[in-house]
Write an enzyme that holds these catalytic residues in place. Structure first.
Site, PDB file in Angstrom:
ATOM      1  N   GLY A 178       0.885  -1.157  -0.102  1.00 22.62           N
ATOM      2  CA  GLY A 178       0.100   0.034   0.122  1.00 22.62           C
ATOM      3  C   GLY A 178       0.935   1.440   0.142  1.00 22.62           C
ATOM      4  O   GLY A 178       1.923   1.255  -0.270  1.00 22.62           O
ATOM      5  N   CYS A 179       0.206   2.439   0.427  1.00 22.39           N
ATOM      6  CA  CYS A 179       0.874   3.657   0.211  1.00 22.39           C
ATOM      7  C   CYS A 179       2.053   3.859   1.264  1.00 22.39           C
ATOM      8  O   CYS A 179       2.723   4.941   1.129  1.00 22.39           O
ATOM      9  CB  CYS A 179      -0.352   4.845   0.663  1.00 22.39           C
ATOM     10  SG  CYS A 179      -1.580   4.579  -0.315  1.00 22.39           S
ATOM     11  N   ASN A 180       2.186   3.019   2.259  1.00 23.76           N
ATOM     12  CA  ASN A 180       3.404   3.165   3.041  1.00 23.76           C
ATOM     13  C   ASN A 180       4.365   2.324   2.565  1.00 23.76           C
ATOM     14  O   ASN A 180       5.890   2.545   3.066  1.00 23.76           O
ATOM     15  CB  ASN A 180       3.263   2.620   4.398  1.00 23.76           C
ATOM     16  CG  ASN A 180       2.465   1.205   4.528  1.00 23.76           C
ATOM     17  OD1 ASN A 180       1.439   0.899   4.352  1.00 23.76           O
ATOM     18  ND2 ASN A 180       3.408   0.153   4.516  1.00 23.76           N
ATOM     19  N   MET A 208       2.158   6.622   5.141  1.00 26.43           N
ATOM     20  CA  MET A 208       1.011   5.823   5.930  1.00 26.43           C
ATOM     21  C   MET A 208       0.201   4.864   4.958  1.00 26.43           C
ATOM     22  O   MET A 208       0.135   5.124   3.733  1.00 26.43           O
ATOM     23  CB  MET A 208      -0.108   6.867   6.479  1.00 26.43           C
ATOM     24  CG  MET A 208       0.663   7.824   7.436  1.00 26.43           C
ATOM     25  SD  MET A 208       1.165   9.351   6.287  1.00 26.43           S
ATOM     26  CE  MET A 208      -0.223  10.456   5.790  1.00 26.43           C
TER      27      MET A 208
END
Length: 379
Positions: free
Chosen positions: A158-160, A366
């Site tokens: 994901g975004c992290n 995050m």
């Protein structure tokens, strides 16, 4: 003594570390980004998909996003957009991801003053599709990188994930001084969209954009050539920290949707507040034992996760609007670019030429888990 209680052996670059030895940290030597040739305003997206629900239109209009690069479904004869199968979305993930990835790599190597033949380690990051062999193998073939190049694919985090991958890249670079490592985030977010008019999918569809970002990392060696290169380098990567919030493990998901027969994103409305509430804990972990305080950090490079999450992080860490100017600027111009978002902000920071030798900075991402990743850097 428990491992978590051991004092940090942190030492600023060039100073005496544990045992009196000078510690050499891997450094950033270039960044490059790329987005699709096609981009749309939020109003244009609403018109393209003929969205009339006032609640959904409000989500798009209040997103703090003006324009995003997207690869939309093909047009049908009646002017509507086709409904893509999971197979077609996966193909979009590959073709769009590779095209953007190549452009980002070329820009990054140019900024680093390096060639494709210099690359010894390649780490590719993506969440918008699953394929085997992964992007690292495809990109090596596409660009003609040496077949003996070491590689790693970070998929589905994901975004992290950009900072998770950078931890591995920095570790490899530290173990191979003088050899160039390359990280490439390749996120074709429009390959993960479902258009069904529901609030669940509309929140996602209002937020994400397509983009790729590449970062060159190298642990310097001694000698005159290294000294010349040092003067043009970016920050040293001093340390990393991770904070996962297990009770919010389902708050951000990319999983199978039986109703549509394809994968789709899910974002819980409470995500911004959960992330914000744990931001100070994550920062405390990052700075523990360094002798640094929050006020010693001059530059904040934060993931452009969305207006609410940026506001929540800013409030909980006591950051100013100026501190997150590049984060909000990237959100405005590109939307949420998933794992590579923070590198778009970093690129803007470096182009601004406001950084001075000795400045400290924090990279922050995050994402699902729910997770907060951080890195402490110094110019």
């Amino acid at each position: 003594m428990k491992l978590s209680e051991r004092p940090s052996q942190y030492a600023p670059p060039g100073s005496a570390g544990a045992g009196g030895n000078s510690r050499i940290f891997p450094r950033v030597f270039g960044v490059g980004t790329a987005v699709p040739a096609t981009s749309y305003t939020q109003e244009e997206i609403l018109e393209e998909f003929k969205v009339t629900d006032p609640r959904i239109r409000s989500i798009f209009r209040n997103s703090a996003i003006e324009r995003r690069g997207l690869t939309l479904p093909p047009l049908l004869p009646d002017g509507s957009r086709a409904v893509e199968t999971q197979g077609q979305l996966l193909q979009k993930h590959v073709t769009t991801g590779l095209a953007m990835g190549r452009e980002a790599v070329e820009a990054c190597l140019k900024a680093a003053g390096a060639e494709l033949s210099d690359v010894r380690y390649l780490c590719c990051v993506t969440t918008t599709g699953l394929l085997t062999p992964g992007f690292s193998a495809l990109l090596i073939k596409e660009l003609g990188i040496d077949r003996h190049c070491s590689r790693l694919d970070v998929v589905g985090m994901g975004c992290n994930a950009g900072l998770n991958a950078l931890t591995a890249v920095a570790g490899w670079a530290n173990a191979h001084p003088g050899e160039l490592a390359l990280m490439v985030c390749m996120e074709a977010c429009s390959a993960a969209y479902v258009f069904d008019g529901t609030m669940r999918t509309s929140v996602v569809n209002s937020l994400f954009g397509d983009g790729s970002a590449a970062l060159a990392v190298l642990a310097p060696e001694g000698g005159a050539a290294a000294e010349v290169r040092e003067r043009t380098a970016g920050p040293s990567l001093l340390r990393f920290s991770s904070c996962i919030i297990p009770e919010a493990v389902d708050a951000m998901r990319y999983d199978w949707d039986d109703d549509h027969g394809k994968y789709s994103f899910y974002l819980d409305p409470e995500v911004p507040y959960v992330v914000g509430a744990h931001a100070e804990i994550a920062l405390g972990r990052l700075l523990a034992g360094t002798g640094l305080r929050r006020s010693d950090i001059s530059h904040w490079t934060v993931h452009s996760g969305g207006k609410k999450v940026i506001d929540s992080v800013r409030a909980n860490l006591g950051l100013s609007r100026y501190d997150v100017r590049h984060t909000t600027g990237v959100l405005r111009d590109h939307g949420n670019l998933s794992s590579g978002s923070f590198l778009f902000s970093y690129e803007r920071l470096m182009a601004e030429d406001s950084v001075r030798p000795g400045d400290y900075g924090v990279f922050m991402t995050m994402g699902p888990g729910s997770t907060i990743e951080m890195a402490l850097v110094r110019w």
